[in-house]
Design a protein around this motif. Structure first.
Motif, mmCIF file in Angstrom:
data_model
loop_
_atom_site.group_PDB
_atom_site.id
_atom_site.type_symbol
_atom_site.label_atom_id
_atom_site.label_comp_id
_atom_site.label_asym_id
_atom_site.label_seq_id
_atom_site.Cartn_x
_atom_site.Cartn_y
_atom_site.Cartn_z
ATOM 1 N N UNK A 107 -11.552 14.464 0.586
ATOM 2 C CA UNK A 107 -11.189 13.951 1.842
ATOM 3 C C UNK A 107 -11.265 12.454 2.319
ATOM 4 N N UNK A 108 -11.852 11.592 1.436
ATOM 5 C CA UNK A 108 -12.063 10.234 1.884
ATOM 6 C C UNK A 108 -11.586 9.362 0.662
ATOM 7 N N UNK A 109 -11.122 9.881 -0.515
ATOM 8 C CA UNK A 109 -10.949 9.104 -1.645
ATOM 9 C C UNK A 109 -9.185 9.302 -1.986
ATOM 10 N N UNK A 110 -8.853 8.158 -2.088
ATOM 11 C CA UNK A 110 -7.383 8.031 -2.765
ATOM 12 C C UNK A 110 -7.367 7.623 -4.139
ATOM 13 N N UNK A 155 -0.111 10.523 2.764
ATOM 14 C CA UNK A 155 1.205 10.807 3.435
ATOM 15 C C UNK A 155 2.052 9.674 3.847
ATOM 16 N N UNK A 156 1.253 8.891 4.544
ATOM 17 C CA UNK A 156 2.396 7.515 4.743
ATOM 18 C C UNK A 156 2.454 7.027 3.528
ATOM 19 N N UNK A 157 1.642 6.738 2.444
ATOM 20 C CA UNK A 157 2.042 6.101 1.396
ATOM 21 C C UNK A 157 3.394 6.865 0.892
ATOM 22 N N UNK A 158 3.454 8.266 0.988
ATOM 23 C CA UNK A 158 4.679 8.785 0.224
ATOM 24 C C UNK A 158 5.928 8.266 1.148
ATOM 25 N N UNK A 159 5.453 8.381 2.379
ATOM 26 C CA UNK A 159 6.901 7.991 3.302
ATOM 27 C C UNK A 159 7.387 6.374 2.955
ATOM 28 N N UNK A 160 6.351 5.613 2.586
ATOM 29 C CA UNK A 160 6.605 3.947 2.115
ATOM 30 C C UNK A 160 7.059 3.962 0.629
ATOM 31 N N UNK A 161 7.125 5.226 -0.122
ATOM 32 C CA UNK A 161 7.674 5.302 -1.538
ATOM 33 C C UNK A 161 6.699 5.054 -2.465
ATOM 34 N N UNK A 162 5.298 5.339 -2.222
ATOM 35 C CA UNK A 162 4.385 5.264 -3.418
ATOM 36 C C UNK A 162 3.725 6.542 -3.322
ATOM 37 N N UNK A 163 3.630 7.412 -4.426
ATOM 38 C CA UNK A 163 2.738 8.653 -4.638
ATOM 39 C C UNK A 163 1.487 8.524 -5.128
ATOM 40 N N UNK A 169 2.182 -1.977 -0.909
ATOM 41 C CA UNK A 169 2.668 -0.981 -0.196
ATOM 42 C C UNK A 169 1.537 -0.253 0.526
ATOM 43 N N UNK A 170 0.424 -0.053 -0.541
ATOM 44 C CA UNK A 170 -0.747 0.510 0.018
ATOM 45 C C UNK A 170 -1.438 -0.218 1.235
ATOM 46 N N UNK A 171 -1.325 -1.499 0.875
ATOM 47 C CA UNK A 171 -1.973 -2.569 1.820
ATOM 48 C C UNK A 171 -1.313 -2.502 3.022
ATOM 49 N N UNK A 172 -0.099 -2.512 3.224
ATOM 50 C CA UNK A 172 0.764 -2.449 4.284
ATOM 51 C C UNK A 172 0.496 -1.167 5.053
ATOM 52 N N UNK A 173 0.358 0.004 4.455
ATOM 53 C CA UNK A 173 -0.011 1.394 4.806
ATOM 54 C C UNK A 173 -1.265 1.256 5.754
ATOM 55 N N UNK A 174 -2.298 0.505 5.034
ATOM 56 C CA UNK A 174 -3.633 0.457 5.652
ATOM 57 C C UNK A 174 -3.446 -0.422 6.914
#
Length: 415
Positions: free
Chosen positions: A379-382, A365-373, A401-406
């Motif tokens: 429950x644990x794997x993206x 959900x945070x990734x989507x907010x940042x612009x990545x789907x 962007x994924x790294x920034x979200x983490x």
């Protein structure tokens, strides 16, 4: 982070919730249009698609050649049912069989329908060819498999959430542990007619088999007159950097299930492939589908295969997949234990998070907010499974962007 702003998206999400059965939990993104590796929501926000509709959009959204092929066919004929012959089915299946190395194909619509076709073929083969008593044939399936959502297919699932409340279940399935040939031996009986298995377990979290497992499985099936059927609905057609994931294992299955990318991102198109020695068990009336193999689907499927070949999308998946895997392992190295594992082949990678540190759902959900789907599983794997048309630059953008979200996740509480 405000995940439910007062926007058109929010209104449409609420409207959908009132009329649509709650069998999915979509991310709060309402897609209005898409092109190649990007989608736009109804509020005008652009997203990088790192999910590819579970591999169904391997050619990118609205590939112009595939759209043109569909448009041409729509101006001629779309659906007549298989009550008649058409001029698009034979070219499509001939191309598909030539690429996969099988003699015949039986066209269907969804991946689950193609799996059901494989199950029917295996059971009748077991009865007619192997001599198993009618109604007694058994198929071995791996624990943590995902082959679809129909009643028969979930009967083969070991996942409680797929089965809860949907019984009684179809008998005739026995489980083994994925990657464990001793477990296969223990599950095999005189009534075993087939092993149905994913070369890579997708929904389980992009789980790869240990080296040598499929070679041992192929030998075991040969020794016991058992069909080996590969479910490549997600892994097939270039996703893992080969046309078919079984090629990584140096084996050839007796049957192959394909779907998703076969429809070029436009239509549900699937097929079960095998040689005549297996396909001979079907006769007129024994199996069918009103829409399976329709003229429009065949035209789209043929163009999807030709585009994949002409644009060298399989080789592209191998090259860019190595880059994606390396970048995500770099993120793992910097994650201070938040990322427990990074697994994948080609443009198909699962990133396993420590559930004590982060929820995969929260992260996507945070990734989507940042612009990545993307989308979580178990429950644990993206999962990262972008269109095979993605560029190195877009991969870098998505991983950054994924790294920034983490990095922006709340710190774990002490104690």
């Amino acid at each position: 982070m405000d995940r439910h702003p007062n926007t058109l998206s929010h209104a449409l999400i609420e409207a959908e919730g009132r009329v649509c059965a709650p069998n999915y939990q979509p991310l709060p993104v309402v897609v209005e249009r898409a092109l190649n590796c990007h989608v736009w929501d109804v509020d005008g926000k652009r997203y990088l698609d790192m999910m590819g509709a579970y591999s169904a959009v391997s050619h990118g959204h609205l590939h112009p050649r595939i759209v043109a092929a569909a448009t041409r066919q729509l101006q001629r004929v779309a659906v007549t049912s298989r009550a008649y012959h058409g001029d698009t089915l034979a070219p499509f299946l001939a191309k598909l069989c030539a690429l996969a190395g099988f003699e015949q194909a039986l066209p269907m619509n969804t991946g689950a329908e193609a799996v059901e076709t494989a199950i029917k073929a295996a059971r009748r083969w077991g009865h007619q060819i192997k001599g198993i008593a009618d109604g007694q044939a058994e198929i071995l399936v791996a624990r943590q498999n995902f082959h679809g959502r129909t009643t028969t297919v979930i009967s083969a699932s070991s996942e409680p959430s797929y089965r809860a409340g949907f019984g009684p279940f179809t008998p005739g399935f026995r489980w083994f542990d994925f990657g464990d040939i001793a477990s296969v031996r223990a599950a095999t009986t005189a009534n075993t007619c087939a092993v149905l298995v994913e070369p890579v377990q997708g929904e389980a979290g992009v789980v790869l088999p240990p080296p040598g497992f499929f070679a041992a499985l192929r030998a075991w099936c040969d020794a016991h007159q058992v069909l080996l059927i590969a479910d490549e609905v997600q892994s097939g057609l270039g996703r893992t950097g080969r046309w078919f994931a079984f090629e990584h294992e140096g084996i050839r299955p007796d049957g192959l299930v394909l779907g998703k990318a076969l429809g070029g991102g436009l239509l549900p198109v699937s097929a079960f492939l095998a040689d005549r020695a297996v396909m001979q068990v079907f006769n007129p009336g024994s199996h069918g589908s009103t829409f399976g193999g329709n003229a429009l689907a065949a035209a789209v499927g043929l163009e999807a295969l030709q585009v994949m070949e002409d644009e060298q999308l399989v080789a592209r998946s191998a090259t860019l997949g190595a880059h994606l895997l390396a970048r995500l392992r770099g993120v793992q190295a910097q994650s201070q234990g938040l990322v427990r594992a990074v697994r994948g082949r080609g443009l198909w990678v699962g990133v396993d998070l420590d559930p004590a540190r982060a929820s995969a759902r929260d992260v996507v959900e945070r990734m989507a907010h940042a612009g990545v789907l993307s989308k979580e599983t178990h429950e644990t794997v993206i999962r990262f499974a972008p269109p095979l048309t993605i560029t190195r630059e877009l991969i870098d953008e998505g991983v950054d962007l994924f790294a920034q979200v983490l990095a922006a996740l709340p710190a774990p509480r002490a104690g």
